[in-house]
Motif scaffolding. Structure first.
Motif, mmCIF file in Angstrom:
data_model
loop_
_atom_site.group_PDB
_atom_site.id
_atom_site.type_symbol
_atom_site.label_atom_id
_atom_site.label_comp_id
_atom_site.label_asym_id
_atom_site.label_seq_id
_atom_site.Cartn_x
_atom_site.Cartn_y
_atom_site.Cartn_z
ATOM 1 N N PHE A 29 21.264 17.525 -102.544
ATOM 2 C CA PHE A 29 21.630 16.116 -102.467
ATOM 3 C C PHE A 29 23.140 15.907 -102.406
ATOM 4 O O PHE A 29 23.630 15.056 -101.682
ATOM 5 C CB PHE A 29 21.047 15.371 -103.677
ATOM 6 C CG PHE A 29 21.236 13.888 -103.628
ATOM 7 C CD1 PHE A 29 20.749 13.139 -102.556
ATOM 8 C CD2 PHE A 29 21.889 13.226 -104.650
ATOM 9 C CE1 PHE A 29 20.920 11.766 -102.511
ATOM 10 C CE2 PHE A 29 22.057 11.850 -104.619
ATOM 11 C CZ PHE A 29 21.571 11.123 -103.553
ATOM 12 N N ASP A 36 25.138 7.400 -105.297
ATOM 13 C CA ASP A 36 24.526 8.730 -105.260
ATOM 14 C C ASP A 36 24.333 9.275 -106.669
ATOM 15 O O ASP A 36 23.287 9.832 -106.997
ATOM 16 C CB ASP A 36 25.400 9.699 -104.464
ATOM 17 C CG ASP A 36 25.406 9.411 -102.978
ATOM 18 O OD1 ASP A 36 24.526 8.653 -102.522
ATOM 19 O OD2 ASP A 36 26.287 9.940 -102.276
ATOM 20 N N LEU A 116 14.705 16.667 -98.751
ATOM 21 C CA LEU A 116 16.006 16.395 -99.356
ATOM 22 C C LEU A 116 17.098 17.224 -98.678
ATOM 23 O O LEU A 116 18.186 16.731 -98.374
ATOM 24 C CB LEU A 116 15.945 16.710 -100.852
ATOM 25 C CG LEU A 116 17.106 16.230 -101.728
ATOM 26 C CD1 LEU A 116 17.203 14.711 -101.709
ATOM 27 C CD2 LEU A 116 16.926 16.737 -103.151
ATOM 28 N N SER A 117 16.786 18.494 -98.428
ATOM 29 C CA SER A 117 17.747 19.394 -97.809
ATOM 30 C C SER A 117 18.051 18.991 -96.366
ATOM 31 O O SER A 117 19.218 18.888 -95.964
ATOM 32 C CB SER A 117 17.214 20.831 -97.840
ATOM 33 O OG SER A 117 18.055 21.711 -97.132
ATOM 34 N N SER A 119 17.605 16.147 -94.935
ATOM 35 C CA SER A 119 18.242 14.824 -94.879
ATOM 36 C C SER A 119 19.728 14.942 -95.146
ATOM 37 O O SER A 119 20.551 14.319 -94.458
ATOM 38 C CB SER A 119 17.610 13.883 -95.912
ATOM 39 O OG SER A 119 16.242 13.705 -95.659
ATOM 40 N N TRP A 120 20.083 15.734 -96.155
ATOM 41 C CA TRP A 120 21.496 15.895 -96.478
ATOM 42 C C TRP A 120 22.238 16.550 -95.302
ATOM 43 O O TRP A 120 23.356 16.159 -94.977
ATOM 44 C CB TRP A 120 21.690 16.750 -97.719
ATOM 45 C CG TRP A 120 23.150 16.893 -98.056
ATOM 46 C CD1 TRP A 120 23.913 16.039 -98.796
ATOM 47 C CD2 TRP A 120 24.032 17.934 -97.617
ATOM 48 N NE1 TRP A 120 25.218 16.487 -98.851
ATOM 49 C CE2 TRP A 120 25.319 17.646 -98.125
ATOM 50 C CE3 TRP A 120 23.867 19.083 -96.839
ATOM 51 C CZ2 TRP A 120 26.425 18.461 -97.896
ATOM 52 C CZ3 TRP A 120 24.969 19.883 -96.595
ATOM 53 C CH2 TRP A 120 26.230 19.584 -97.125
ATOM 54 N N HIS A 143 15.491 6.010 -95.066
ATOM 55 C CA HIS A 143 15.918 6.503 -96.373
ATOM 56 C C HIS A 143 15.141 7.765 -96.782
ATOM 57 O O HIS A 143 14.421 7.766 -97.786
ATOM 58 C CB HIS A 143 15.743 5.411 -97.433
ATOM 59 C CG HIS A 143 16.490 4.163 -97.136
ATOM 60 N ND1 HIS A 143 17.848 4.041 -97.343
ATOM 61 C CD2 HIS A 143 16.068 2.980 -96.617
ATOM 62 C CE1 HIS A 143 18.231 2.824 -96.981
ATOM 63 N NE2 HIS A 143 17.178 2.170 -96.520
ATOM 64 N N GLN A 145 16.107 10.543 -98.138
ATOM 65 C CA GLN A 145 16.473 11.155 -99.408
ATOM 66 C C GLN A 145 15.775 10.475 -100.572
ATOM 67 O O GLN A 145 15.330 11.141 -101.517
ATOM 68 C CB GLN A 145 17.987 11.134 -99.590
ATOM 69 C CG GLN A 145 18.707 12.096 -98.649
ATOM 70 C CD GLN A 145 20.198 12.184 -98.932
ATOM 71 O OE1 GLN A 145 20.859 11.167 -99.100
ATOM 72 N NE2 GLN A 145 20.723 13.388 -98.984
ATOM 73 N N TYR A 146 15.652 9.160 -100.532
ATOM 74 C CA TYR A 146 14.924 8.469 -101.587
ATOM 75 C C TYR A 146 13.445 8.846 -101.552
ATOM 76 O O TYR A 146 12.808 9.031 -102.590
ATOM 77 C CB TYR A 146 15.085 6.954 -101.436
ATOM 78 C CG TYR A 146 16.488 6.451 -101.695
ATOM 79 C CD1 TYR A 146 17.281 7.030 -102.686
ATOM 80 C CD2 TYR A 146 17.022 5.415 -100.950
ATOM 81 C CE1 TYR A 146 18.568 6.579 -102.915
ATOM 82 C CE2 TYR A 146 18.316 4.954 -101.177
ATOM 83 C CZ TYR A 146 19.087 5.545 -102.167
ATOM 84 O OH TYR A 146 20.365 5.100 -102.394
ATOM 85 N N ALA A 148 12.278 11.639 -100.522
ATOM 86 C CA ALA A 148 12.207 13.013 -101.027
ATOM 87 C C ALA A 148 12.179 13.032 -102.545
ATOM 88 O O ALA A 148 11.374 13.755 -103.163
ATOM 89 C CB ALA A 148 13.404 13.819 -100.513
#
Length: 209
Positions: A29, A36, A116-117, A119-120, A143, A145-146, A148
């Motif tokens: 993240f 964040d 998550l990975s 997306s980052w 969105h 990451q959210y 995830a």
């Protein structure tokens, strides 16, 4: 009946597991802004609360121990397997680690960390070029990451539900929902019509199948 100390009071495991999952999520993240850190802090609080009950002090088990002993008179309620409450409540006599819910939880956890990975990675390259992130998972939802984080939290809830984490989950959903709206307003101000067009064709949380 085995004593609670046989399966709980393992505070080294609490610290170790919490640190592993928090640092694992941090590596994917990489929080930078205040928003964040707020997102990551809420996630971390959930993880700590989870492992405290999983290996440290079984608060939920203690609170419902009378009811559990009445409903399942032969059950060792303080064994580790009994802490997998979904399996216990459904009367599953096998090892919960090989049950359908546990396997499903691994799917949520695995895909959550993968999302998550990825997306980052997409966001990082977009920020380097000062462009709007629209590739990778951002090409499917606004969105990822959210989403995830929610998948990871849900995966843990399928494995080891506790009263505290069950109460925290809807609060975190609301928090992430509000943060996403705030983030969209900032992106709208920064990218203008480009973000408007992106938002029109890209769902917020659930992709178009």
């Amino acid at each position: 009946m085995a004593s609670p100390e046989n399966s709980y009071g393992l505070w080294t495991l609490v610290v170790l597991n919490s640190a592993i999952f928090i640092m694992f999520a941090f590596s994917f993240f990489k929080p930078n802004t205040t928003r964040d850190w707020r997102t990551f802090g809420a996630f971390s609080a959930f993880i700590v609360a989870l492992f405290v009950e999983m290996y440290g002090f079984p608060l939920t088990i203690y609170l419902i121990s009378g009811w559990l002993q009445t409903k399942f008179p032969g059950l060792d309620i303080f064994s580790h397997n009994s802490g997998h409450l979904w399996s216990t409540l459904m009367g599953d006599g096998g090892d919960p680690h090989f049950g359908t819910l546990h396997i499903t939880s691994y799917v949520f956890l695995g895909y959550g960390f993968y999302l998550l990975s990825s997306s980052w990675n997409a966001l990082y390259h977009a920020q380097r070029t000062k462009k709007l992130a629209t590739t990778g998972p951002y090409g499917k939802i606004r969105h990822p990451q959210y989403v995830a984080f929610v998948m990871i939290l849900l995966g843990f809830l399928l494995q080891w539900p506790t009263m505290l984490t069950l109460l925290m989950f809807p609060v975190l959903l609301l928090m992430y929902g509000r943060l996403s709206i705030t983030e969209e307003k900032e992106m709208q101000a920064q990218f203008g019509d480009a973000y408007t067009q992106y938002a029109k064709k890209t769902p917020r949380f659930i992709p178009n199948f």
